[in-house]
Design a protein around this motif. Structure first.
Motif, short mmCIF file in Angstrom:
data_model
loop_
_atom_site.label_atom_id
_atom_site.label_comp_id
_atom_site.label_asym_id
_atom_site.label_seq_id
_atom_site.Cartn_x
_atom_site.Cartn_y
_atom_site.Cartn_z
N ARG A 1 3.64 -14.89 -41.99
CA ARG A 1 2.43 -14.85 -41.15
C ARG A 1 1.63 -13.57 -41.31
NH1 ARG A 1 4.78 -17.22 -35.36
NH2 ARG A 1 5.48 -19.24 -36.17
N GLY A 2 2.04 -12.70 -42.23
CA GLY A 2 1.39 -11.40 -42.37
C GLY A 2 0.26 -11.38 -43.37
N ALA A 3 -0.24 -10.16 -43.59
CA ALA A 3 -1.39 -9.97 -44.48
C ALA A 3 -1.09 -10.37 -45.91
CB ALA A 3 -1.83 -8.51 -44.41
N GLN A 4 0.14 -10.12 -46.37
CA GLN A 4 0.48 -10.45 -47.75
C GLN A 4 0.41 -11.96 -48.00
OE1 GLN A 4 4.37 -8.77 -48.19
NE2 GLN A 4 3.65 -6.67 -48.03
N ALA A 5 0.95 -12.73 -47.05
CA ALA A 5 0.86 -14.18 -47.15
C ALA A 5 -0.60 -14.62 -47.10
CB ALA A 5 1.66 -14.84 -46.04
N GLY A 6 -1.42 -13.92 -46.30
CA GLY A 6 -2.84 -14.23 -46.25
C GLY A 6 -3.53 -14.02 -47.59
N LEU A 7 -3.15 -12.94 -48.28
CA LEU A 7 -3.71 -12.70 -49.61
C LEU A 7 -3.34 -13.84 -50.57
CD1 LEU A 7 -2.99 -8.89 -50.07
CD2 LEU A 7 -5.22 -9.96 -49.73
N MET A 8 -2.10 -14.32 -50.48
CA MET A 8 -1.68 -15.40 -51.37
C MET A 8 -2.32 -16.72 -50.99
SD MET A 8 -0.07 -13.95 -53.67
CE MET A 8 0.26 -15.49 -54.52
N GLU B 1 -5.35 -24.78 -59.08
CA GLU B 1 -4.73 -25.32 -60.29
C GLU B 1 -3.46 -24.56 -60.68
OE1 GLU B 1 -7.14 -21.84 -61.75
OE2 GLU B 1 -7.33 -23.39 -60.20
N ILE B 2 -3.23 -23.39 -60.08
CA ILE B 2 -2.06 -22.58 -60.42
C ILE B 2 -0.91 -22.89 -59.46
CG2 ILE B 2 -1.15 -20.21 -60.53
CD1 ILE B 2 -3.86 -19.30 -61.47
N ASP B 3 0.22 -23.28 -60.01
CA ASP B 3 1.41 -23.54 -59.19
C ASP B 3 1.99 -22.22 -58.70
OD1 ASP B 3 1.27 -26.28 -59.53
OD2 ASP B 3 2.51 -26.27 -61.32
N LEU B 4 2.33 -22.18 -57.42
CA LEU B 4 2.88 -20.97 -56.81
C LEU B 4 4.26 -21.24 -56.23
CD1 LEU B 4 -0.14 -19.46 -54.80
CD2 LEU B 4 0.87 -18.59 -56.90
N ASP B 5 5.09 -20.22 -56.30
CA ASP B 5 6.39 -20.24 -55.63
C ASP B 5 6.46 -18.94 -54.83
OD1 ASP B 5 8.95 -20.59 -54.76
OD2 ASP B 5 9.91 -20.33 -56.72
N VAL B 6 6.24 -19.01 -53.52
CA VAL B 6 6.20 -17.83 -52.67
C VAL B 6 7.56 -17.64 -52.02
CG1 VAL B 6 5.10 -16.72 -50.68
CG2 VAL B 6 3.73 -18.10 -52.25
N VAL B 7 8.14 -16.44 -52.17
CA VAL B 7 9.46 -16.15 -51.63
C VAL B 7 9.36 -14.94 -50.70
CG1 VAL B 7 10.59 -17.08 -53.66
CG2 VAL B 7 10.08 -14.65 -53.56
N ARG C 1 -2.74 -0.42 -55.18
CA ARG C 1 -3.09 -0.73 -53.79
C ARG C 1 -4.05 -1.91 -53.77
NH1 ARG C 1 -3.48 4.28 -50.92
NH2 ARG C 1 -4.86 3.44 -49.32
N VAL C 2 -3.80 -2.85 -52.88
CA VAL C 2 -4.67 -4.02 -52.79
C VAL C 2 -5.24 -4.23 -51.39
CG1 VAL C 2 -3.56 -5.23 -54.71
CG2 VAL C 2 -2.67 -5.54 -52.39
N LEU C 3 -4.61 -3.67 -50.36
CA LEU C 3 -5.10 -3.90 -49.00
C LEU C 3 -4.58 -2.82 -48.07
CD1 LEU C 3 -6.49 -5.79 -46.88
CD2 LEU C 3 -4.25 -6.87 -46.58
N ASP C 4 -5.47 -2.26 -47.25
CA ASP C 4 -5.08 -1.39 -46.14
C ASP C 4 -5.23 -2.20 -44.86
OD1 ASP C 4 -4.61 0.62 -47.89
OD2 ASP C 4 -6.22 1.93 -47.21
N GLU C 5 -4.11 -2.47 -44.18
CA GLU C 5 -4.08 -3.36 -43.02
C GLU C 5 -4.11 -2.56 -41.72
OE1 GLU C 5 -1.19 -6.86 -41.17
OE2 GLU C 5 -0.46 -5.51 -42.74
N PRO C 6 -5.20 -2.62 -40.95
CA PRO C 6 -5.26 -1.89 -39.68
C PRO C 6 -4.22 -2.43 -38.69
CG PRO C 6 -7.45 -2.65 -40.36
CD PRO C 6 -6.45 -3.36 -41.22
N LEU C 7 -3.60 -1.51 -37.95
CA LEU C 7 -2.65 -1.92 -36.92
C LEU C 7 -3.37 -2.12 -35.60
CD1 LEU C 7 0.53 0.28 -37.47
CD2 LEU C 7 -0.14 -1.86 -38.57
N THR D 1 -2.56 -10.50 -39.07
CA THR D 1 -1.37 -11.30 -38.80
C THR D 1 -1.70 -12.46 -37.88
OG1 THR D 1 0.07 -9.37 -39.04
CG2 THR D 1 0.97 -11.26 -37.86
N ARG D 2 -1.24 -13.63 -38.27
CA ARG D 2 -1.54 -14.85 -37.50
C ARG D 2 -0.34 -15.19 -36.62
NH1 ARG D 2 -3.54 -19.40 -41.51
NH2 ARG D 2 -3.95 -20.39 -39.51
N LEU D 3 -0.52 -15.09 -35.31
CA LEU D 3 0.51 -15.45 -34.35
C LEU D 3 -0.08 -16.39 -33.30
CD1 LEU D 3 2.32 -12.04 -33.75
CD2 LEU D 3 3.13 -13.95 -35.11
N ILE D 4 0.72 -17.33 -32.86
CA ILE D 4 0.30 -18.28 -31.82
C ILE D 4 1.30 -18.19 -30.68
CG2 ILE D 4 -0.12 -20.71 -31.27
CD1 ILE D 4 -0.77 -21.17 -34.20
N TRP D 5 0.78 -18.10 -29.44
CA TRP D 5 1.66 -18.04 -28.29
C TRP D 5 1.12 -18.94 -27.18
CZ3 TRP D 5 -0.74 -13.47 -30.14
CH2 TRP D 5 -1.91 -13.11 -29.47
#
Length: 328
Positions: free
Chosen positions: A97-104, A113-119, A158-164, A246-250
């Motif tokens: 649910r974080g920024a890295q997954a958002g980039l992907m 068209e590109i097959d992905l395997d995210v781990v 470096r690809v992303l600076d994520e504000p807290l 970051t994507r969170l649902i509550w």
């Protein structure tokens, strides 16, 4: 079973002659004879009978031929499954649910068209080892933390600076603030279960505590984000940090607040790591995509640890098209 011997057997069966099979395989006739003889010894039967016109299949050879062809087809499929450009691009992110997954996710939308395997590999050494061995093609990390050196054969950028942001329950003392300075957080309990000692994000929060005198607690078991959100909603004395993307649902009844942190804004620096000799063509496409989507690093009014790699452009690789078709 020696696949080269099987391939030679099929070549002789198709050519009808040892000499012609040798020419087709670009080897000597003696090598063809030795391979066929070795295969016959392994099977315990003769596959060819000498004839005036060359070599004729025995009854056993005729029975074995379709299976030999299938063995070669299976071998080719096995090789194709891991050949760069044929297999999925394997990329490690630290949280779904974080920024890295958002980039992907953004990369997948741009290049379906590109097959992905995210781990998800939590430990820095495990992720870097997987990059070096070829088990994964790339990983997102905040390099290079103290005590976590980056090997010379691994490249990074470096690809992303994520504000807290600060996340609180509705009864927290800062819940009504539209923003909060780092100085104002001093004395408040910031609860972050799951920080792994010695990890790069552990080093990040250690530096944040040392720099601004904050109180970050990593006590208690980590039952995941849902349990964390439940606790924040019920406990006025606790808050936590989370990344802006970051994507969170509550549940609506939780009444949680996401509050920007300012003066300065702590940013969690994400970098892409890959092996310098990795030939997967989709890796070049990913790097080009991140280069196009990159934003400014170390902007005025932000903070990050001194050990983070300096900002540099993500230069698009020359072969930026495939051959075919967080932290905080």
């Amino acid at each position: 079973m020696d696949l080269e011997a099987v391939r030679t057997f099929v070549a002789v069966a198709d050519a009808g002659q040892f000499q012609k099979a040798a020419a087709d395989l670009s080897i000597t006739q003696q090598a063809v004879s030795k391979r066929v003889a070795a295969l016959e010894r392994a099977l315990g039967m003769r596959l060819f009978a000498r004839a005036p016109r060359g070599a004729e299949l025995t009854i056993d050879g005729q029975a074995f031929l379709p299976h030999a062809r299938e063995l070669l087809r299976v071998a080719e499929r096995a090789v194709a499954s891991v050949r760069p450009g044929r297999r999925p691009l394997r990329v490690d992110v630290m949280a779904s649910r974080g920024a890295q997954a958002g980039l992907m996710r953004g990369f997948h939308r741009a290049h379906p068209e590109i097959d992905l395997d995210v781990v998800m590999l939590l430990e820095f050494g495990t992720a870097v080892g997987a990059v070096r061995s070829g088990a994964i093609d790339a990983t997102f990390r905040a390099v290079a933390a103290p005590g976590l050196p980056l090997p010379e054969d691994v490249a990074s950028v470096r690809v992303l600076d994520e504000p807290l942001q600060l996340l609180t329950g509705p009864a927290h003392a800062l819940a009504g603030a539209r923003s909060v300075t780092v100085e104002r957080l001093v004395g408040h309990r910031i609860w972050m279960p799951g920080i792994v000692p010695g990890s790069e994000w552990g080093a990040y929060y250690d530096d944040l505590v040392d720099e601004f005198g904050l109180t970050i607690e990593a006590t208690g078991p980590n039952f995941g984000s849902d349990a964390l959100l439940d606790t924040l909603a019920e406990t006025p004395a606790l808050a936590t940090f989370m990344g802006e993307p970051t994507r969170l649902i509550w549940p609506a009844g939780h009444g949680l607040r996401r509050i920007p942190v300012t003066d300065p804004t702590p940013v969690y620096p994400h970098a892409l790591l890959w092996h310098r000799d990795n030939p997967h063509p989709a890796l070049a496409v990913l790097r080009a995509h991140l280069a196009a989507a990159a934003t400014a690093h170390d902007a005025a009014g932000t903070w990050r640890p001194d050990w983070v790699i300096p900002p540099s452009p993500v230069s698009p690789p020359t072969n930026s098209r495939p051959d075919a078709p967080g932290g905080g």
